[in-house]
Design a protein around this motif. Sequence first.
Motif, PDB file in Angstrom:
ATOM      1  N   TYR A 173       0.820  -1.207   0.000  1.00 34.88           N
ATOM      2  CA  TYR A 173       0.000   0.000   0.000  1.00 34.88           C
ATOM      3  C   TYR A 173       0.859   1.265   0.000  1.00 34.88           C
ATOM      4  CZ  TYR A 173      -3.342  -3.523   1.434  1.00 34.88           C
ATOM      5  OH  TYR A 173      -4.110  -4.659   1.490  1.00 34.88           O
ATOM      6  N   ARG A 174       2.119   1.114   0.295  1.00 36.92           N
ATOM      7  CA  ARG A 174       3.070   2.221   0.255  1.00 36.92           C
ATOM      8  C   ARG A 174       4.444   1.649  -0.070  1.00 36.92           C
ATOM      9  NH1 ARG A 174       3.246   3.609   6.785  1.00 36.92           N
ATOM     10  NH2 ARG A 174       2.911   1.458   7.450  1.00 36.92           N
ATOM     11  N   LEU A 351       5.433  11.457  -1.807  1.00 34.91           N
ATOM     12  CA  LEU A 351       5.871  12.460  -0.843  1.00 34.91           C
ATOM     13  C   LEU A 351       7.387  12.566  -0.873  1.00 34.91           C
ATOM     14  CD1 LEU A 351       3.779  11.667   2.388  1.00 34.91           C
ATOM     15  CD2 LEU A 351       3.316  13.413   0.668  1.00 34.91           C
ATOM     16  N   VAL A 352       7.900  13.812  -0.919  1.00 34.29           N
ATOM     17  CA  VAL A 352       9.334  14.072  -0.774  1.00 34.29           C
ATOM     18  C   VAL A 352       9.498  15.323   0.077  1.00 34.29           C
ATOM     19  CG1 VAL A 352       9.983  13.005  -2.979  1.00 34.29           C
ATOM     20  CG2 VAL A 352       9.441  15.450  -2.890  1.00 34.29           C
ATOM     21  N   GLY A 353      10.680  15.500   0.612  1.00 34.88           N
ATOM     22  CA  GLY A 353      10.971  16.698   1.386  1.00 34.88           C
ATOM     23  C   GLY A 353      11.403  17.851   0.497  1.00 34.88           C
ATOM     24  N   GLU A 354      11.179  19.070   0.982  1.00 34.41           N
ATOM     25  CA  GLU A 354      11.585  20.267   0.243  1.00 34.41           C
ATOM     26  C   GLU A 354      12.045  21.325   1.234  1.00 34.41           C
ATOM     27  OE1 GLU A 354       9.383  23.557  -2.558  1.00 34.41           O
ATOM     28  OE2 GLU A 354       9.047  21.442  -3.046  1.00 34.41           O
ATOM     29  N   GLU A 355      13.138  21.976   0.923  1.00 35.19           N
ATOM     30  CA  GLU A 355      13.706  23.005   1.802  1.00 35.19           C
ATOM     31  C   GLU A 355      14.122  24.195   0.946  1.00 35.19           C
ATOM     32  OE1 GLU A 355      14.477  24.143   5.702  1.00 35.19           O
ATOM     33  OE2 GLU A 355      14.254  22.000   5.277  1.00 35.19           O
ATOM     34  N   LEU A 366       5.883   6.529  -1.723  1.00 35.42           N
ATOM     35  CA  LEU A 366       4.708   6.386  -2.572  1.00 35.42           C
ATOM     36  C   LEU A 366       3.545   5.890  -1.730  1.00 35.42           C
ATOM     37  CD1 LEU A 366       4.528   4.921  -6.123  1.00 35.42           C
ATOM     38  CD2 LEU A 366       3.054   3.965  -4.375  1.00 35.42           C
ATOM     39  N   LEU A 367       2.403   6.559  -1.837  1.00 33.84           N
ATOM     40  CA  LEU A 367       1.204   6.194  -1.077  1.00 33.84           C
ATOM     41  C   LEU A 367       0.053   5.902  -2.029  1.00 33.84           C
ATOM     42  CD1 LEU A 367       1.146   8.858   1.801  1.00 33.84           C
ATOM     43  CD2 LEU A 367       1.857   6.469   1.968  1.00 33.84           C
TER      44      LEU A 367
END
Length: 376
Positions: A173-174, A351-355, A366-367
Amino acid sequence: MIITVEHDIFTEAVTWVARTIPNRPAVPVLAGMRIVAGEDSVVSLGSRDSDITSHIDIEATVTEPGEVLVNGKLLADICRSLPNKDITLQLDGGKLEISCGNSHFSMQIMTSEDYAELPELPPVIGTVDGAEWQEAVTQVSIAASNDDTLPMLVSICVEISGDKIALMATDRYRLAIREISWTPTNPDIETRFLVRASRLLDFAKALGTTGKVEISLKEEGPAALIGFSTGGMQNTIQLIDGEYPQVRSLFPNEVEGHAVMERQEILEAIKRSRLVAEKNSSVRLSFSAGEVLVEAGQRDSAQASEVLPAQLTGEEINMAFNPLFLQEGFGVIGEKDVRLSFTQATKPAVLVGEEDGEVNNKFRLLLMPIRTVSAN
């Protein structure tokens, strides 16, 4: 055997080694911790379970060499209760006598005939930064399954190619992937193997975040294992046999849009929404220009809704996700912001991080959305 050792050094070592001892050992001897005092002022502590081992060397005053096997968790409890003074251990017949200041304990020794020797660490294949390794394992392990009947899904796949390591895990599922750099002993190394996620996570946390961690590997035979060592501490984990699927292709090559949200702000909103999200229900994210609506619950029961800022690129979209999966995903991303990329409401999101506008693709989650009547 007679040894004297500093309280904090011995207590920390015993507590660390005792983490490996199972709470309900399959056989009584696995409750034991082996203490070996050599003639070189080094005391070795070791413990094991069916598929893992822990070993640590500490300095002590060895008056009389010897070795003993005692209940490890009880020894750890005793050491933590002792006053902050030097500890003396003396083997006297069938008991281990423990003295510290005015405190004194006697422990029955265990028969060591059936206690197998701890495996030797296989050859070192490289070193990795301890903090980065712990972060990577923590991030990826959230996507591993807890279903013990599916060995492949409770595993983390470790894929090594030259100076890069990729960790992968999925529960169907992810899917989580984290890539890190390391220093291999052989720059041309190419290998792929499976390790139980819960074991790898426990050891990554136990080894700490300071300094370099040496990684050892033995891939062949029934005793195939991976080993980790740093600062006198050593762990081994038995590898899981099997071929991991090629999961990288599950990530979409193109996306229709994305939304950028402040990570901590959305994480707190998801936690609040979970208070009214019934079992097997979802948290709904509705993205529109400049904002995201976080909702949970049904009309005939408790409901929650919250509007928060979000930078949307692309068409408006409504998506629904498992609330725990969302919370864990936002929880392990280290950047200030999170970018959620999407194609359609019922297709996988990433989903990924961003700064400061810079996307960090080293960790990707991945979801799979949950189909709902309200999803477009």
